[in-house]
Write a protein that holds these residues in place. Sequence first.
Motif, PDB file in Angstrom:
ATOM      1  N   SER A 201      78.930   6.220  30.176  1.00 35.67           N
ATOM      2  CA  SER A 201      78.045   5.130  29.747  1.00 35.67           C
ATOM      3  C   SER A 201      77.906   4.085  30.844  1.00 35.67           C
ATOM      4  O   SER A 201      78.871   3.735  31.514  1.00 35.67           O
ATOM      5  CB  SER A 201      78.585   4.494  28.464  1.00 35.67           C
ATOM      6  N   ARG A 202      76.704   3.554  31.005  1.00 37.97           N
ATOM      7  CA  ARG A 202      76.405   2.667  32.132  1.00 37.97           C
ATOM      8  C   ARG A 202      76.281   1.205  31.706  1.00 37.97           C
ATOM      9  O   ARG A 202      75.958   0.893  30.564  1.00 37.97           O
ATOM     10  CB  ARG A 202      75.080   3.081  32.772  1.00 37.97           C
ATOM     11  N   SER A 203      76.530   0.324  32.678  1.00 37.60           N
ATOM     12  CA  SER A 203      76.160  -1.081  32.498  1.00 37.60           C
ATOM     13  C   SER A 203      74.674  -1.129  32.152  1.00 37.60           C
ATOM     14  O   SER A 203      73.881  -0.320  32.636  1.00 37.60           O
ATOM     15  CB  SER A 203      76.409  -1.872  33.784  1.00 37.60           C
ATOM     16  N   TYR A 204      74.292  -2.106  31.336  1.00 34.10           N
ATOM     17  CA  TYR A 204      72.903  -2.133  30.887  1.00 34.10           C
ATOM     18  C   TYR A 204      72.387  -3.560  30.794  1.00 34.10           C
ATOM     19  O   TYR A 204      73.153  -4.527  30.765  1.00 34.10           O
ATOM     20  CB  TYR A 204      72.775  -1.447  29.523  1.00 34.10           C
ATOM     21  N   THR A 233      72.230   0.903  36.700  1.00 31.84           N
ATOM     22  CA  THR A 233      72.260   0.309  35.365  1.00 31.84           C
ATOM     23  C   THR A 233      71.346   1.107  34.439  1.00 31.84           C
ATOM     24  O   THR A 233      70.419   1.779  34.901  1.00 31.84           O
ATOM     25  CB  THR A 233      71.771  -1.155  35.364  1.00 31.84           C
ATOM     26  N   ALA A 234      71.608   0.999  33.148  1.00 33.88           N
ATOM     27  CA  ALA A 234      70.650   1.477  32.161  1.00 33.88           C
ATOM     28  C   ALA A 234      69.659   0.339  31.949  1.00 33.88           C
ATOM     29  O   ALA A 234      69.945  -0.642  31.264  1.00 33.88           O
ATOM     30  CB  ALA A 234      71.360   1.832  30.860  1.00 33.88           C
ATOM     31  N   GLY A 243      64.277   6.228  32.039  1.00 31.50           N
ATOM     32  CA  GLY A 243      64.972   7.487  32.253  1.00 31.50           C
ATOM     33  C   GLY A 243      65.744   7.975  31.050  1.00 31.50           C
ATOM     34  O   GLY A 243      66.287   9.081  31.080  1.00 31.50           O
ATOM     35  N   GLY A 244      65.805   7.192  29.984  1.00 26.90           N
ATOM     36  CA  GLY A 244      66.506   7.599  28.766  1.00 26.90           C
ATOM     37  C   GLY A 244      68.000   7.285  28.801  1.00 26.90           C
ATOM     38  O   GLY A 244      68.565   6.933  29.835  1.00 26.90           O
ATOM     39  N   MET A 245      68.630   7.425  27.643  1.00 27.62           N
ATOM     40  CA  MET A 245      70.069   7.201  27.517  1.00 27.62           C
ATOM     41  C   MET A 245      70.838   8.463  27.896  1.00 27.62           C
ATOM     42  O   MET A 245      70.392   9.574  27.666  1.00 27.62           O
ATOM     43  CB  MET A 245      70.436   6.806  26.084  1.00 27.62           C
ATOM     44  N   ARG A 246      72.017   8.271  28.450  1.00 28.13           N
ATOM     45  CA  ARG A 246      72.882   9.401  28.774  1.00 28.13           C
ATOM     46  C   ARG A 246      73.605   9.929  27.542  1.00 28.13           C
ATOM     47  O   ARG A 246      73.901  11.126  27.442  1.00 28.13           O
ATOM     48  CB  ARG A 246      73.956   8.982  29.784  1.00 28.13           C
ATOM     49  N   LEU A 247      73.966   9.002  26.644  1.00 30.50           N
ATOM     50  CA  LEU A 247      74.765   9.331  25.469  1.00 30.50           C
ATOM     51  C   LEU A 247      74.159   8.645  24.250  1.00 30.50           C
ATOM     52  O   LEU A 247      73.510   7.606  24.382  1.00 30.50           O
ATOM     53  CB  LEU A 247      76.205   8.819  25.636  1.00 30.50           C
ATOM     54  N   PRO A 248      74.376   9.176  23.067  1.00 26.24           N
ATOM     55  CA  PRO A 248      73.966   8.430  21.872  1.00 26.24           C
ATOM     56  C   PRO A 248      74.680   7.080  21.838  1.00 26.24           C
ATOM     57  O   PRO A 248      75.875   6.996  22.139  1.00 26.24           O
ATOM     58  CB  PRO A 248      74.429   9.335  20.715  1.00 26.24           C
ATOM     59  N   ASP A 249      73.970   6.043  21.483  1.00 24.19           N
ATOM     60  CA  ASP A 249      74.581   4.710  21.407  1.00 24.19           C
ATOM     61  C   ASP A 249      75.306   4.340  22.701  1.00 24.19           C
ATOM     62  O   ASP A 249      76.422   3.821  22.698  1.00 24.19           O
ATOM     63  CB  ASP A 249      75.558   4.632  20.226  1.00 24.19           C
TER      64      ASP A 249
END
Length: 305
Positions: A201-204, A233-234, A243-249
């Motif tokens: 999960s990335r900083s956003y 960053t997201a 680019g979309g999320m890497r993981l749900p939530d």
Amino acid sequence: MSTPAGWQSTQGTLARELTMRGHGLHTGRAVNVRILPVHNAAASPGIVFRRVDSQGRELARLRADPALRRAQPLCTMLRSADGQGVRTVEHVLASLLTCEIDHAIVELDAEEVPILDGSAQPWIEAIRTCGRRALAQPKRFIRVLKPVVVSDGSGGQRREMRVEPAARYEMCVRNDLKGFGEMTWEGALTPDVFASEIAPSRSYGRLKWAVPAIIAGYVRGMPILRGARPSCTASIVGNRVLGGMRLPDEFVRHRVLDLVGDLALAGAPLLGRVSALRPSHEMNYRLLSALLADRDAWEWTEFEA
């Protein structure tokens, strides 16, 4: 008593030196990092950050210690009495803790740990590639003995952090973000769970917030988000992530990542359940500080092999 499932029974250090290069999220400056094994844990205990200049001369040594933590926007910083500091330590601390690297020297030739891709995944992969060398000392945990709670705000802005006794390291983190709704992550925290469910999960942040924050930082003489890019960053535009999320939530999972890194300043994983509503670096520190200040609320626990 056996070590909690998923954790080693001994302390450890790196099997060999690790090197990384990147730029700081807030300073934007290039930085080279070396993480060095510690062969004598008694002489150099825990995680120590070593600041050096461009010629490799030592400027300062700072232990990962809550007493050295200083408040900074959007990150966790350590600073010595003479003003030398290391900022944005939370991702590497979370990675070292969950890879069970209990003793190491993190050497940097600039003020900020590199943000890399905004997540802890590159650190996890690099540490696992280097390998872990077991040390003779038994694994240590901080066992929580009674509930500790801190809170701030009210209504829809209320933040609350709680830690209470549990037989393993557990977390329940809730966060919300306009346009994305409420997000929750809950589970037992182990090295494998962190690597698969939390580390990517990335900083956003919202792009529309970034420019005003950068300008405000320049006005105040404080580096804020000068190195923020979509590559690290997201980046949120409206109600979507470029680019979309890497993981749900993904957003709440990154809150878990930061919380694990901030609590790692205690020097060991917890045996306790941490519940967090809208956590932040400041609230994470307040919970840790309140726990450690109450000597009836915790104790060191060792597990023999």
